[in-house]
Scaffold this active site. Structure first.
Site, PDB file in Angstrom:
ATOM      1  N   LYS A   1       0.850  -1.195   0.000  1.00 31.53           N
ATOM      2  CA  LYS A   1       0.000   0.000   0.000  1.00 31.53           C
ATOM      3  C   LYS A   1       0.886   1.245   0.000  1.00 31.53           C
ATOM      4  CE  LYS A   1      -3.999   2.118   2.345  1.00 31.53           C
ATOM      5  NZ  LYS A   1      -4.987   2.023   3.434  1.00 31.53           N
TER       6      LYS A   1
ATOM      7  N   SER B   1      -9.952   2.255   2.478  1.00 29.35           N
ATOM      8  CA  SER B   1      -9.028   2.970   1.627  1.00 29.35           C
ATOM      9  C   SER B   1      -8.001   2.068   0.934  1.00 29.35           C
ATOM     10  CB  SER B   1      -8.258   3.991   2.467  1.00 29.35           C
ATOM     11  OG  SER B   1      -7.467   3.335   3.448  1.00 29.35           O
TER      12      SER B   1
ATOM     13  N   SER C   1     -10.537   0.111   6.763  1.00 32.51           N
ATOM     14  CA  SER C   1      -9.890   0.203   5.449  1.00 32.51           C
ATOM     15  C   SER C   1      -9.201  -1.053   4.952  1.00 32.51           C
ATOM     16  CB  SER C   1      -8.872   1.355   5.454  1.00 32.51           C
ATOM     17  OG  SER C   1      -9.540   2.581   5.399  1.00 32.51           O
TER      18      SER C   1
END
Ligand SMILES: [Mg+2]
Ligand SMILES: [Zn+2]
Lengths: 484, 483, 95
Positions: free
Chosen positions: A78, A159, A183
């Site tokens: 990420k 997210s 998320s």
């Protein structure tokens, strides 16, 4: 080229060790797929590095020496984790050209364990979002499609949308995520995957770009529960660089495979039957309850009375912390700057142009709730309610071993929906936020599908540092979900 | 109260509290491992926290915590076993995180006090609190017309903010307070107290009122970095306030800056518009908990504090209050004094340290600690005075040169040809020749003009080129004149 | 408590985010909605409740006072939008 699409980490590892294929082959397979993909999963590719890392792994395997836990396994990182020498943006224009000269502890742990990093995955800007529609680098598309005719592209959730979408689309074997209010779990659920948010303090926050420091926690997004355990094992560590890193011993997470669910108490919180909970989801929840029953677990009704206050509490605490955490993006030391002769103009224009709308909205809220005259009414109040929410869980865990709930009130929705009303978007996290506020470990595992063939995730919440139990419960769901 | 300001409408009282920022003398910073070394290349002592890099996290320095506790104990203060770090939010180019990590509601040290000497005797000044916080970086504004330059080497250094009660009522008291505080900090070693380098600086809160009336509106003068400036700033600011009020205007509560060039204070621009720091507990740092054992251990290791030392000096060395006070102001000076006074008459030692040595240091703009002067160097010279080899005056004359030479004291006076004549017959011969040259004056003296005695001494000393032993001259002269 | 344009402007000043009139209007509406929604919390009786500062329950580890550098002035300045002679450069600050 061999098709490595449905390979999980432990199988891949076995094959690599037996030299059925090389890490280089595996890595090139995913690189090729990333190149051909148009889901916008990656912000930055690190293919050259990845190939070097794969070759290194192959060398170790061929010499049969110093073979590490994730040797040669290609994964996505990420873009919230700072990676040395590799651009790290947090999905924001304000960090569009930021290249850290240091490595986050989580990425460092994975690299040290032999994982091959294919690139930095797309995400909502500064992890603020639930649909991956706030990234400066564009929306991420969910590879899954509704079986309805002529349907639009779906959101992957957020997210950690780039991470989830890339695992679901077989662009990598697994990916890292971060979870502040859901998320990891929510995108895992939307993409038909496993997402695990560990106990707060289990994975170091060092080098992970902060959104809300008291909530942020790294964790894996994987295809299987076993993969989640393998990834978590590598990501977890005590880190003296993080003052909120736990010193509790780290168990062997694969021990969950020997965990017996019989006789264990599964808590069902009545308050999670929230308004607007999709009927397909209710059905899958019921089926999952029966599954546990059939396998010898005991179902107990529990109450988490402050559940409905969790989301408003979260939307005070997280923006408040963010308003301070994001103050460093001021155009002085790094990142985007809007030039001006005047310092005030430089600050205000840099931040106005460098941040997207959702981030600005939350920074405004966060600044407001901390400002003179409102601190007590909002921020302090929220801290007190957070205590009540945490206490709710404490009493609940006197009656049960894990808590079973759906992960989200709805399945993945089309890109562009829920964009007009921020609160409607925030409601996506209504079932994941309470565990975040209490710092508890929670896993989302796909338990079924709705009538349009879209995945439905179940969430299992555990006691602090009891990741083994939620992995075990997740494993049961995974094993029997074919019953649908 | 002795200090009052004369206004058109009568006398005014001055009320002040000080916030002193003292940089803790540690190797590394409060929350990072960067060096605190002073004078390094710009931005060369900057770790991730100090430059606010994304993903950076603070980890507290245990030594700095101990120094705050030690300082609290030295100021008779309560140590809070649980304290909380907060974020103080504001934007400024030398504040890289966009917030300062400080302590707001729950500081590590609570109520305490220290005692200062005033004209009216001893006065107790209350300490409200001491908290730990990060220092900011340094901005340079005067190098360029368009730009300011930022050096973050100081960013993140550990500060103790020592907040006093509004117990100070004159510029002298404020000066005494800072001197006493500095003496204590230096004595326990928690801070260098070097004001030129800014590692001790004061924010002065000044207000005025008619005697007996309620407190007036205060103005805060920020970052005053010398004791002289503190006094000047207070004198200017209090008069400014009196004039404003007497002209029917209001004092607005504001932050001001002292300009040493004209001795005035002025409104600080910029800072005012948004005075809302939005303090909240820093989620990166769990509460700071210190246990009794830790506090007890630090307490047991405390050195003799200036007040105790002063008392002892007065008794042991029979010093005057004033001399004792200035000797204990600096830990290094007091040890230096004790080394010298160990085997020597403390009267000679104290005057040589506080007069000769201090004026030499002042001339060189140096601190004893940083100068390379050893107590043996001074001691050797004093021993030559005491054994009569040279006179006090001779010693004073050669002092500066002697300090700067590497020669031993005895070799140096030999080389310089400085010697005291202590031979009685030699001195008698000298005196006789002087008296013969001044027969009239001798007669005047004998008629009762006693004052001329000094004149004769002077002439003898002159004749001897300063080498005659003054005591012997006195004695022999008296004998000869009385004949 | 409802937010008016004066408040939004004050908050945007504090947060150092420039907003134009159009954004201001939109923000007033959105922030009011969100704050109206979080006002829900007023229903909770928190009279005797201590604020929860963290979910982290372990004591804080302190580090030894040792110098260790993982950076250099070059690295620190590497990402700077503007730097000169080893300093970060910003528009002139007026004190
Ligand atoms: Mg102050
Ligand atoms: Zn301060």
């Amino acid at each position: 080229m061999t098709d490595f699409k449905n390979l999980d980490i432990s199988t891949a590892k076995e094959c690599l060790l037996k030299k059925e294929f090389s890490s280089l082959e595996l890595t090139e397979f995913f690189i090729d797929r990333i190149k051909k993909s148009n889901l916008n999963c990656f912000i930055t590719n690190t293919f050259e590095n990845a190939i070097e890392m794969a070759k290194e792994s192959d060398k170790k395997i061929s010499r049969n020496r110093e073979i590490r836990d994730l040797e040669g396994i290609p994964i996505g990182m990420k873009d919230l984790f700072c990676t040395k020498g590799v651009r790290t943006t947090a999905g924001s224009k304000i960090l569009e050209n930021f290249v850290p000269f240091y490595e986050s502890t989580v990425s460092n742990n994975l690299i040290s364990d032999g994982a091959v990093i294919l690139g930095k995955t797309n995400m909502d800007e500064f992890a603020m979002g639930s649909a991956n529609t706030t990234s400066f680098f564009g929306n991420v598309i969910n590879p899954l499609k509704s079986s309805e005719e002529n349907t639009k592209d779906l959101v992957p959730g957020g997210s950690s949308g780039g991470s989830a979408s890339s695992v679901a689309a077989n662009l990598c074997m697994a990916a890292t995520g971060s979870d502040t209010g859901g998320s990891i779990r929510q995108p895992a659920s939307f993409c038909g995957l496993v997402g695990l948010k560990p106990t707060y303090g289990r994975c170091s926050r060092f080098g992970m770009i902060a959104f809300a420091s008291s909530l942020d926690q790294a964790g894996p997004i994987t295809k299987t529960v076993k993969d989640a355990a393998l990834m978590l094992q590598s990501m977890s560590s005590y880190d003296e660089k993080d003052s909120t890193s736990s010193r509790k011993p780290i168990p062997q997470y694969l021990d969950f495979l020997n965990f017996d669910i019989r006789g264990k108490k599964i808590g069902l919180p009545t308050e999670y039957k929230v308004e607007g909970l999709n009927s397909d989801i209710v059905k899958v929840w019921d089926d999952t309850i029966n599954l546990f029953k059939k396998n010898g677990a005991e179902i107990v009704n529990i109450s988490l009375p402050h559940t409905s206050f969790a989301l408003p509490t979260y939307y005070i605490i997280a923006p408040a912390e963010a308003s301070a955490n994001l103050a460093r993006y001021d155009g002085v030391k790094y990142g985007f700057r809007e030039n001006s002769d005047d310092l005030e103009d430089m600050y205000e224009l840099t931040r106005a142009k460098g941040f997207g709308d959702e981030v600005k909205r939350r920074l405004m809220i966060g600044t407001y709730v901390l400002s003179a005259g409102y601190y007590d009414a909002y921020y302090l109040k929220a801290l007190k309610v957070r205590q009540l929410i945490s206490d709710d869980f404490k009493s609940a865990f006197e009656k049960c071993d894990v808590i079973l709930t759906p992960t989200t009130p709805n399945v993945a929705f089309p890109i562009g929906e829920k964009q007009n009303d921020p609160i409607e978007m925030y409601l996506n996290d209504v079932l994941t936020v309470p565990a975040s506020l209490a710092g508890l470990p929670a896993i989302s595992v796909t338990a079924g599908k709705n009538s349009n063939n879209l995945p439905i995730g179940m969430q299992v919440i555990g006691r602090p540092f009891d990741e083994i139990s939620i992995l075990a419960a997740g494993k049961l769901i995974e094993e029997y979900r074919s019953f649908l | 109260m002795s200090y009052l300001i004369d206004g058109k409408t009568g006398k005014w009282e001055l009320v002040m509290g000080l916030e002193v920022h003292a940089q803790i003398k540690s190797n590394s910073k409060l929350f990072s491992k960067a060096s605190t070394f002073w004078g390094g290349k710009p931005n060369s002592q900057v770790e991730l926290v100090d430059s606010g890099m994304p993903g950076a996290l603070p980890v507290i320095n245990e030594y700095c915590v101990d120094q705050a506790i030690k300082t609290g104990l030295s100021l008779n203060a309560k140590i809070n076993k649980k304290s909380i770090f907060d974020r103080k939010n504001y934007f400024y180019p030398d504040l890289p995180q966009g917030y300062q990590i400080s302590q707001f509601e729950h500081p590590i040290v609570g109520n305490g006090f220290l005692v200062i000497e005033t004209e009216d005797g001893q006065k107790r000044i209350g300490i409200t609190r001491i908290h730990l916080e990060q220092d900011a970086g340094k901005s340079i504004h005067d190098q360029d017309n368009q730009n300011s330059f930022i050096d973050l080497n100081r960013s993140g250094c550990a500060l103790m903010e020592i907040v006093s009660e509004p117990d100070l009522n004159s510029p002298q008291e404020a000066a005494q307070y800072v001197k006493k505080l500095r003496a204590i900090l230096r004595c326990i070693g928690s801070c260098d107290g070097n004001m030129e380098r800014g590692n001790l600086r004061a924010d002065v809160n000044v207000s005025v009122r008619k005697p007996g009336q309620k407190l007036g509106t205060r103005c805060e003068i920020k970052n005053v970095n010398s004791i002289k400036f503190i006094q000047q700033a207070i004198e200017y600011e209090s008069r400014r306030q009196v004039e404003l009020i007497e002209n029917g205007q209001n004092i607005s509560q504001e932050t001001r800056l002292f300009d040493p060039n004209n001795g005035e204070t002025r409104t600080m621009r910029g800072k005012e518009e948004s005075h809302d720091y939005r303090y909240f507990p820093d989620p990166d740092l769990p509460p700071l908990v210190v246990n009794d054992d830790r506090i007890e251990k630090i307490k047991n290791e405390l050195p003799e504090l200036p007040d105790e030392k002063k008392k002892r000096f007065k008794e042991q060395y029979k010093l005057k209050d004033y001399d004792a006070e200035i000797l204990v102001e600096d830990q290094f000076v007091s040890s230096f004094f004790e080394e010298l006074a160990e085997k020597r008459d403390s009267k000679i030692v104290v005057s040589w340290v506080t007069v000769e040595l201090f004026s030499y240091l002042k001339k060189k703009d140096a601190q004893l600690q940083d100068s390379k002067i050893k107590s043996k160097k001074i001691g050797d010279l004093l021993d030559l005075i005491i054994n009569g080899s040279i006179s006090n005056r001779q010693a004073k004359e050669i002092f500066e040169e002697y300090i700067e030479t590497d020669l031993e004291a005895s070799d140096f006076i030999k080389k310089k040809g400085v010697k005291q004549v202590s031979d009685k017959s030699e001195i008698e011969a000298l005196i006789k020749s002087v008296l013969q040259k001044n027969v009239e004056m001798v007669n005047d003296y004998k008629k009762g003009k006693d004052k001329l005695f000094g004149f004769f001494v002077g002439q003898v000393m002159k004749e001897s080129k300063g080498k005659a032993n003054p005591q012997l001259v006195n004695q022999v002269l008296k004998d000869l004149l009385s004949k | 408590m409802s937010i008016d344009n004066k408040t939004v402007r004050k908050v945007s000043k504090l947060a150092k985010i420039r907003i134009n009139e159009q954004e201001e209007k939109k923000l007033i509406e959105e922030l009011n909605n969100i704050l109206g929604w979080v006002d829900e919390l007023k229903k909770v009786d928190t009279e005797k409740i201590e604020p929860m500062l963290s979910v982290f329950n372990e004591s804080m580890v302190m580090r030894r006072d040792e110098v260790f550098s993982e950076t250099s002035d070059e690295l620190v300045l590497k990402n700077a939008p503007e730097s000169k002679s080893g300093f970060f450069v910003v528009p002139k600050v007026v004190e």
